[in-house]
Design an enzyme around this catalytic site. Sequence first.
Site, PDB file in Angstrom:
ATOM      1  CB  SER A  18       1.069  -0.606  -6.288  1.00  0.00           C
ATOM      2  OG  SER A  18       2.396  -0.133  -6.105  1.00  0.00           O
ATOM      3  CG  HIS A  43       1.033  -2.369  -2.084  1.00  0.00           C
ATOM      4  ND1 HIS A  43       0.852  -3.232  -1.281  1.00  0.00           N
ATOM      5  CD2 HIS A  43       2.147  -2.438  -2.783  1.00  0.00           C
ATOM      6  CE1 HIS A  43       1.857  -4.006  -1.263  1.00  0.00           C
ATOM      7  NE2 HIS A  43       2.671  -3.375  -2.370  1.00  0.00           N
ATOM      8  CG  ASP A  45       5.092  -1.213  -3.658  1.00  0.00           C
ATOM      9  OD1 ASP A  45       5.415  -2.139  -3.030  1.00  0.00           O
ATOM     10  OD2 ASP A  45       4.264  -0.759  -4.571  1.00  0.00           O
ATOM     11  CG  MET A  47      11.065  -0.011  -3.778  1.00  0.00           C
ATOM     12  SD  MET A  47      11.470   0.002  -5.285  1.00  0.00           S
ATOM     13  CE  MET A  47       9.574  -0.834  -5.683  1.00  0.00           C
ATOM     14  CG  HIS A  76       5.912  -4.550  -0.116  1.00  0.00           C
ATOM     15  ND1 HIS A  76       5.680  -4.788  -1.570  1.00  0.00           N
ATOM     16  CD2 HIS A  76       6.516  -5.278   0.266  1.00  0.00           C
ATOM     17  CE1 HIS A  76       6.451  -5.745  -1.856  1.00  0.00           C
ATOM     18  NE2 HIS A  76       6.951  -5.969  -0.799  1.00  0.00           N
ATOM     19  CG  MET A  78      10.190  -4.382  -1.461  1.00  0.00           C
ATOM     20  SD  MET A  78       9.473  -3.842  -2.972  1.00  0.00           S
ATOM     21  CE  MET A  78       8.311  -2.855  -2.761  1.00  0.00           C
ATOM     22  CG  MET A 147       7.267 -10.208  -3.827  1.00  0.00           C
ATOM     23  SD  MET A 147       6.267  -8.693  -3.687  1.00  0.00           S
ATOM     24  CE  MET A 147       6.721  -8.319  -5.347  1.00  0.00           C
ATOM     25  CG  ASP A 185       2.995  -6.068  -4.716  1.00  0.00           C
ATOM     26  OD1 ASP A 185       2.649  -5.667  -5.979  1.00  0.00           O
ATOM     27  OD2 ASP A 185       4.028  -5.885  -3.994  1.00  0.00           O
TER      28      ASP A 185
HETATM   29  C1  DX5 Z   1       7.043  -4.157  -7.224  1.00  0.00           C
HETATM   30  C2  DX5 Z   1       6.051  -3.752  -6.154  1.00  0.00           C
HETATM   31  C3  DX5 Z   1       4.911  -3.610  -6.586  1.00  0.00           C
HETATM   32  C4  DX5 Z   1       4.533  -3.005  -7.834  1.00  0.00           C
HETATM   33  C5  DX5 Z   1       3.381  -3.629  -8.506  1.00  0.00           C
HETATM   34  O1  DX5 Z   1       8.172  -4.353  -6.322  1.00  0.00           O
HETATM   35  O2  DX5 Z   1       6.027  -4.348  -4.777  1.00  0.00           O
HETATM   36  O3  DX5 Z   1       3.776  -3.314  -5.429  1.00  0.00           O
HETATM   37  O4  DX5 Z   1       4.202  -1.541  -7.676  1.00  0.00           O
HETATM   38  O5  DX5 Z   1       2.955  -2.946  -9.753  1.00  0.00           O
HETATM   39  P1  DX5 Z   1       2.250  -3.496 -10.990  1.00  0.00           P
HETATM   40  O6  DX5 Z   1       1.049  -3.930 -10.408  1.00  0.00           O
HETATM   41  O7  DX5 Z   1       2.552  -2.487 -12.050  1.00  0.00           O
HETATM   42  O8  DX5 Z   1       2.726  -4.765 -11.310  1.00  0.00           O
HETATM   43 ZN    ZN Z   2       4.382  -3.953  -3.307  1.00  0.00          ZN
END
Ligand code: DX5
Ligand code: ZN
Length: 225
Positions: A18, A43, A45, A47, A76, A78, A147, A185
């Site tokens: 990620s 990955h 993310d 948001m 991903h 969000m 998650m 994740d």
């Molecule tokens: C959280 C993200 C994850 C995050 C995971 O909302 O979806 O992908 O980056 O990070 P680690 O591996 O540090 O928990």
């Molecule tokens: Zn993620």
Amino acid sequence: MNKDLRKFSNGDILISPSLLAADFCQLGSQITEVAAAGAELLHLDVMDGKMVPNISFGVPVIESLRGRSELLFDVHLMIDRPLFYAEKFVKAGADHVTFHIESSDDPAETIKEIHRLGVTAGMSLKPGTPAEALFPYLDDLELILVMTVEPGFGGQSFMADQVAKIAAFKQEIARRGKNIHIEVDGGIGAKTAPAVLEAGANILVAGTSVFRHPEGMAAGVAALR
Ligand code: DX5
Ligand code: ZN
């Protein structure tokens, strides 16, 4: 590199570092290093500050990374309006798009749109949402993202109570005889990976344990393998 998730089997163990845990001042060199470390996916993310209480990065960053990487871009979302934004992310270079059941858009319409754009579709769910909430959409998905933290932030602790949910998906997918990947994740590292793999997950998202491994990314990926 294979950029089509359908060409992998859900028996293949894949690693999706990620980018959220990367050094944002050096994204170009960081993704080169993580590819050399042996990851298959990257990955990303996204948001929007609405579906989750944080804002990360979006279309322009992914577009610029696309020119620097051959990894399968595992996006991903969000965000609250995945149906509205899916096309912009695919045009920017997403190879796979996962969205949340907790978003505002109609799931069936969103899956249809992602497929119309020519990429694979995944659905995710927050820790408080039961596996069964996604069962009506399972046949149309290439991936389920479980998650194991509350989405929004990297570096949180793994929630062991989500392992049963992984097993529930695995059982349902096996019953239907489908090649649907189960990705996990949140808080994934060498200590937590065995339990999720045992339960049936095959794609490990890892932010902190790869990008911030004290001995470097190659050691982070090797520790997971
Ligand atoms: C959280 C993200 C994850 C995050 C995971 O909302 O979806 O992908 O980056 O990070 P680690 O591996 O540090 O928990
Ligand atoms: Zn993620």
